[in-house]
Structures are given as structure tokens and as C-alpha cells.
Scaffold this motif. Structure first.
Motif: not given
Length: 124
Positions: A38-62
């Protein structure tokens, strides 16, 4: 910038085991890829955003309410090991915490990430 690029190249190997955990019905690799797309298609993907995506649900305990805080901490520690500077780690951690969706986004980067994170709600 070099350490961000290096961290971005290493993020999938670090994060994939987390996103492949059996308790994840939604917060998995498909979700990460969807956000990146989605971020790439919109032309807004930056390294910081991509890293935030990779990290945002790193830990998930329901049922836990501190998943994002735990994710920001663990991903921030990993980013530090990768040589990412304090300012960049702070920005990425702030973006990860924004995915709690507790308040309106503070800036454009957070708005882009939150919009991508919720974009599934607008699909058929």
C-alpha cells in the motif's frame, strides 16, 4: 542513511519468525506485505516507514494491550544493534506506537502508516 538501509535489508530475517508464530491469524507476514505494498503503491514508502511496518506487530499476544509498546522496545533494541542512530530509532518507535490507534496521528508519516494499517477495512 546507510544503517537504515542495512537494517531494512536485515529486517525480514529478524522479523519473520515473529510474524510466523501460530497464534497470528491476521498480524502476520501477509499483513506486513500488504502495508508495504500500500505504501509503495502510493509512492510514499521510505526506509523509516518500511522499518516501522516490519516492527509494528513484532510482538503479538492476543488479549494483551501492550503489544505495540513491546514491539517498539524489542525492535528499537534490534535497530540499535544494527547501528541505527538514536533519532531514527526514536522516529521508528514513535511510528510503531502510533499503531495503537489511541489518538489522531501526530504527523504525515504517522498518518501514512495508520492509513495503510487500516486500509484492509476499505477492501472488499
Amino acid at each position: 542513511m546507510y544503517s537504515l538501509t542495512r537494517a531494512l535489508a536485515a529486517a525480514p530475517a529478524f522479523a519473520t519468525p515473529h510474524y510466523a508464530e501460530p497464534q497470528r491469524a491476521y498480524h502476520n507476514l501477509a499483513h506486513v506485505q500488504q502495508l508495504l505494498d500500500v505504501l509503495e503503491e502510493r509512492g510514499v514508502l521510505t526506509p523509516s516507514l518500511a522499518l516501522a511496518v516490519w516492527g509494528h506487530d513484532l510482538i503479538y499476544v492476543p488479549g494483551r494491550h501492550d503489544n505495540e509498546a513491546q514491539s517498539a522496545q524489542q525492535f528499537g533494541d534490534w535497530l540499535q544493534q544494527q547501528g541505527v542512530g538514536e533519532e531514527e530509532r526514536h522516529q521508528i518507535g514513535r511510528l510503531i506506537l502510533a499503531t495503537r490507534h489511541l489518538s489522531p496521528p501526530e504527523d504525515r508519516l504517522a498518518a501514512l502508516l495508520l492509513d495503510a494499517d487500516l486500509s484492509i477495512l476499505g477492501t472488499p
